[in-house]
Design an enzyme around this catalytic site. Sequence first.
Site, PDB file in Angstrom:
ATOM      1  N   CYS A 189       5.102   8.360  -5.733  1.00 44.75           N
ATOM      2  CA  CYS A 189       4.956   9.814  -5.765  1.00 44.75           C
ATOM      3  C   CYS A 189       6.284  10.442  -6.149  1.00 44.75           C
ATOM      4  CB  CYS A 189       4.518  10.312  -4.390  1.00 44.75           C
ATOM      5  SG  CYS A 189       2.890   9.670  -3.993  1.00 44.75           S
ATOM      6  N   HIS A 216      -1.713   1.456   2.296  1.00 47.33           N
ATOM      7  CA  HIS A 216      -0.887   2.526   2.873  1.00 47.33           C
ATOM      8  C   HIS A 216      -1.620   3.458   3.826  1.00 47.33           C
ATOM      9  CE1 HIS A 216       1.874   1.992  -0.850  1.00 47.33           C
ATOM     10  NE2 HIS A 216       2.449   1.441   0.206  1.00 47.33           N
ATOM     11  N   TYR A 246      -7.266   1.302  -5.224  1.00 47.87           N
ATOM     12  CA  TYR A 246      -6.201   1.536  -4.249  1.00 47.87           C
ATOM     13  C   TYR A 246      -6.753   1.410  -2.829  1.00 47.87           C
ATOM     14  CZ  TYR A 246      -2.209   4.080  -2.141  1.00 47.87           C
ATOM     15  OH  TYR A 246      -1.116   4.459  -1.407  1.00 47.87           O
ATOM     16  N   ASP A 259       6.439   0.651   4.581  1.00 44.87           N
ATOM     17  CA  ASP A 259       6.637   0.010   3.288  1.00 44.87           C
ATOM     18  C   ASP A 259       7.973   0.430   2.678  1.00 44.87           C
ATOM     19  OD1 ASP A 259       5.502  -1.816   1.552  1.00 44.87           O
ATOM     20  OD2 ASP A 259       4.715  -0.267   0.227  1.00 44.87           O
TER      21      ASP A 259
END
Length: 697
Positions: free
Chosen positions: A37, A181, A178, A273
């Site tokens: 991002c 996360h 995806y 992460d």
Amino acid sequence: MNAPVTTARDPRYDILFEPVKLGPKVTKNRFYQVPHCNGLGYRDPTAAAVMRGIKAEGGWGVVCTEQVEFHHTSEITPFIELRLWDERDIPVLARMAEHIHAHDALAGVELAYNGMNGPNLYSREVPMGPSHLPVMTFTYDPVQSRRMDLEDIRNLRRWHQTAVRRAKTAGFDIIYVYAAHTFGFLHHFLSRRFNDRTDEYGGSIKNRVRLLKEVIEDSLEAAGGDCAIPVRISVDELLGEAGLHKDEVEEMIGEIADLPDFWDLTLSGWDNDSRTSRFAEEGHEEPFISGIKKLTGKPVVGVGRYTSVDRMVSLVKKGILDLIGCARPSIADPFLPAKVNEGRIEDIRECIGCNICVSGDLTMSPIRCTQNPTMAEEWRRGWHPEKVRPARSQEPVLIVGAGPAGLEAATVLGKRGYPVTLAEAGTVLGGRVVRESRLPGLAAWIRVRDYRQGQLTKLPNVEIYFDSKLTADDVLGFGFPRVLIATGATWRRDGIGHQHTTVLPPLERGGDILTPDDIMDGCLPNGRTVIVWDDDHYYMGSVVAEKLATEGYVVHYVTPAPEAATWTRATMEQTFIQRRMLEAGIRITVARTLAAYGNREATLRCIYTGREETCPADSLVLVTARLPNAGLADELRTSKSIWLSKGLRDVQVIADALAPATIAHATYAGRKYAEELDAPIASDEVPPFLREITQLA
Ligand code: ADP
Ligand code: SF4
């Protein structure tokens, strides 16, 4: 003046330049910029496209987008990501793919449906997920997601398939499924924490994997053999049995081992992460991703804030990864692969692991980077991480102060070809980063100095003078036409900060009062009990408290905020900081202001009720605000009438010497000065950068 490129790759690194087959596509090397991002997204699409294009120019074999919301029923306002809600969004995505393709890289897109992570503040649609649960946001939004029924699941599969077709039309080579996360519907279906279903999509591992398997099959069908379909999955949520953990995820991967074209492995959540260097070493994910490759015949990519090229080679040789995934290392140095290829390892601008980049996304503002001040300025200001405009004159520049700002200015002006003199009061380069990198957990920050010091050794037109604390008379005597003042700042001793904007009267009673500068100078508190008053709210208060606790002091940390180091939410460090402080035995008191100090005790006042309490404090450390070291600038200002007679035309004050802020602000300020020197004077009535204006309906 741009450095000539020589090709002298160390043969030990050849393995990193081997092609890897990714389904129907082949990447030219193993350098893989994973999705990240950046706070640009739908608001600044061309800036985002050009930023990705520069990574491709820097040699990354694969360059990916950030999250791309693929349906209006799931969006994460106020965060600014890319959108693929309908056909009209395709040109924005296509522009990004074009910029990536222009440099022979593969373009990857991360399709995202946040489901119960998105409160849908913009679309006002009802969020949905596997179960009836509150939406999982950073802000505890008072919104719940509803449990999807089988028709919802069929619809969502159809929307994902449509998004794959649109992404293919936009020109992407790699289209993500995806499931990582904790950020999307697929992760939520996989995890027992979020999935309490009793139908064929809940319960057993086979059932929880069912939707992932179906979405992969749908995507492969929609891609029609033209695009690679990877799965991004979290190997562990670091919650033990309560969350997804490695054994369980290995079993899940085993169910569909060879179905996707490749695997992209992460930890969950994002804060685990992308840990900062204060809380994790390079490659901290390695124990979690080791062994996954044995479960699949398909390539595996993984991250670990890798900047050591030898480490990258060993990951491939040991059979842990096929592709070296990088987000932050590619932000700090978009040209990392090119530099490895050209045998210029010493030119790599290593990520320091500070997560200022993350703070862009989390404050909905364009990404910035401590090490790479050109990040997100590639299009709007025309800056390039490696190329600079040649000097427009040979007028010399005197830079006073060799902190991050002075060093960046000297390096870039030097590369432009200006004659530069850098004067530093101390005996080393680096300013605040030298001092701060000695504090607990901040050792990697010295890379801000190291990179620039290394570059300066190659620039014969930059002369450096140490032990040179310059006065206005010195400066005027030298006769430089242009002077840049980057003399830094000093921590305040008067208590002024966010909470107290006027001098704290209680401090007049005296006592043992220290500032972070004292601690960094090696001056420690006199007594045993210390209050650290943190009205700065970034890292310094917690770091000082941690240092003093390690030295054996009884540390009481007090802040007017609702938690320790509250701004570090933006760098995803807050919970790690508070945990470490508690584990170090530091007492944390929140929502209190410092009402009085003296006679070895402090009076604290509740910011809500005004109730007061006293606490023992042999010493008080004030971590509040800083004041610019403005002495030189002020002296020069008062002698302005004689400048011309001394050959001086222009004096600029930048960075901490002007208005103290982060190290990222300092490198940016140094860069800005160097980029803009001798540029045509622009009107101050319009912004000095490009921007995209919303097209009226
Ligand atoms: P910034 O973050 O703005 O770059 P720093 O505080 O890191 O600021 O660095 C400022 C540097 O300037 C320090 O290394 C300091 O020793 C040096 N400095 C301060 N005053 C003078 C001066 N009058 N002459 C030369 N160097 C100075
Ligand atoms: Fe690395 Fe900090 Fe730059 Fe992020 S901002 S890429 S963590 S140096």
